[in-house]
Design an enzyme around this catalytic site. Structure first.
Site: not given
Length: 355
Positions: A114, A136, A178, A214, A224, A228, A232, A235, A239, A255
């Site tokens: 956990r 993230k 990026e 960032k 998000e 935020r 993206n 993306h 993606h 990427h």
């Protein structure tokens, strides 16, 4: 040494990594685990020897490099190795690597018993300016990027820009996408400063500003829900193209290469929907085509792209969500676009590279 204060932790720019040594001395963890891939084991792990000399108990966990290995099977292997090494809830995971290592290592740590503490030591430009900052963590599932994961903040991020010397030009350029994106969505001056820069000439102050952007965004919106989402940009389509390429191309796109395509397509959508001026669209296109190779897209692949886009985390119901530019340096989120216009953007890219 420079420091950025983030969400309860610090991003520390320290090429000596002495700050990591101090961090560990203060925390007194029961055990330290270091997650690496083959590349960082060979080229970066030695830089931590100044830290290891003072540790009584640490172990190395090695995974295979590459996005195709950022999945539940490899994550299970990490969890099992943590068990074998006797990790407890007072252990620390050090993730030494690029985005695959920092994403998956963060996820493994966030979920083991956990949650155990972890720190990020990003070794690629992509992970330094993007993957390691913001909390993230995640893994991929069925070609869908980062669809399984958590928002869990690290205890610290240590950035050593000397690690960038270990990268080949392709990997370095991938991360540069990026940096360009951060300028496009948030800081016109940064974009103008980097759009004609030789990638090997990228300086620590550019990396610092990119991380700072960032951090400014995610500190206002950690999970998000709003702002935020501007991170993206490029993306949603990018993606999908990356996921398709990973399992269908002999030499899959990195990427940054995939989101460069995505940013051209989404730049077109920005021009159509959120007022991005045509001259700024053309400037964006020229910038990305100067750094990144064209990618041949076939019309028969569109259905595969849409299958991946429809599983994107930003969607609401059957609406495909985007972040789109209103001008260079300004971005609007929660822009939902129909399939017909998305197809138009893909056709625009196909026609662009065929000229």
């Amino acid at each position: 040494m420079q420091v950025i204060n983030s969400l309860g932790y610090q991003v520390i720019f320290d090429d000596s990594l002495v700050s990591l040594k101090t961090f560990l001395a203060e925390r007194q963890y029961s055990k330290v685990l270091v997650l690496v891939d083959r590349n960082t084991n060979d080229h970066c792990l030695g830089a931590l020897q100044v830290v290891f000399n003072d540790l009584e108990d640490y172990d190395i966990i090695e995974v295979d490099p590459g996005e195709e290995n950022k999945n539940i099977d490899f994550c299970i292997g990490v969890w099992k190795t943590m068990l074998d090494f006797g990790a407890d809830r007072k252990s620390l995971m050090i993730n030494l690597g690029g985005g695959v290592v920092t994403d998956m290592g963060g996820f493994a740590a966030a979920t083991f018993k956990r949650g155990v503490d972890f720190v990020q030591i990003p070794t690629t430009l992509l992970s330094q300016v993007d993957a390691s900052v913001g909390g993230k963590t995640g893994i991929d599932l069925d070609n869908v990027k980062n669809i399984i994961g958590t928002f869990t903040q690290p205890q610290a991020v240590f950035i050593n820009t000397q690690f960038l010397k270990t990268l080949d030009d392709r990997q370095l350029t991938s991360g540069f996408a990026e940096v360009i994106k951060h300028g496009l969505i948030y800081d016109r001056d940064l974009y103008n400063n980097v759009k004609e820069l030789k990638v090997r000439d990228i300086a620590a102050d550019i990396i610092f500003r990119s991380v700072e952007i960032k951090n400014e965004v995610v500190s206002q919106d950690p999970t998000e829900k709003g702002l935020r989402k501007i991170l993206n940009f490029g993306h949603t389509i990018g993606h999908a193209i990356e996921g398709y390429s990973l399992f269908n191309d002999n030499n899959p796109l990195l990427h940054g290469e995939a989101i460069a395509v995505g940013m051209i397509c989404e730049g077109y959508l920005s021009h159509k929907l959120t007022g991005l001026p045509e001259e700024e669209l053309n400037d964006l296109i020229a910038t990305f085509r100067a750094y990144f190779p064209d990618y041949r897209i076939a019309i028969e692949n569109y259905d595969d792209f849409f299958t991946l886009m429809k599983n994107d985390k930003k969607n609401v119901g059957d609406k495909i969500g985007f972040a789109l530019l209103s001008s260079i340096g300004k971005c609007e989120y929660d822009q939902y676009v129909g399939e017909e216009l998305i197809i138009e953007s893909l056709d625009f890219y196909r026609e662009l590279i065929s000229r």
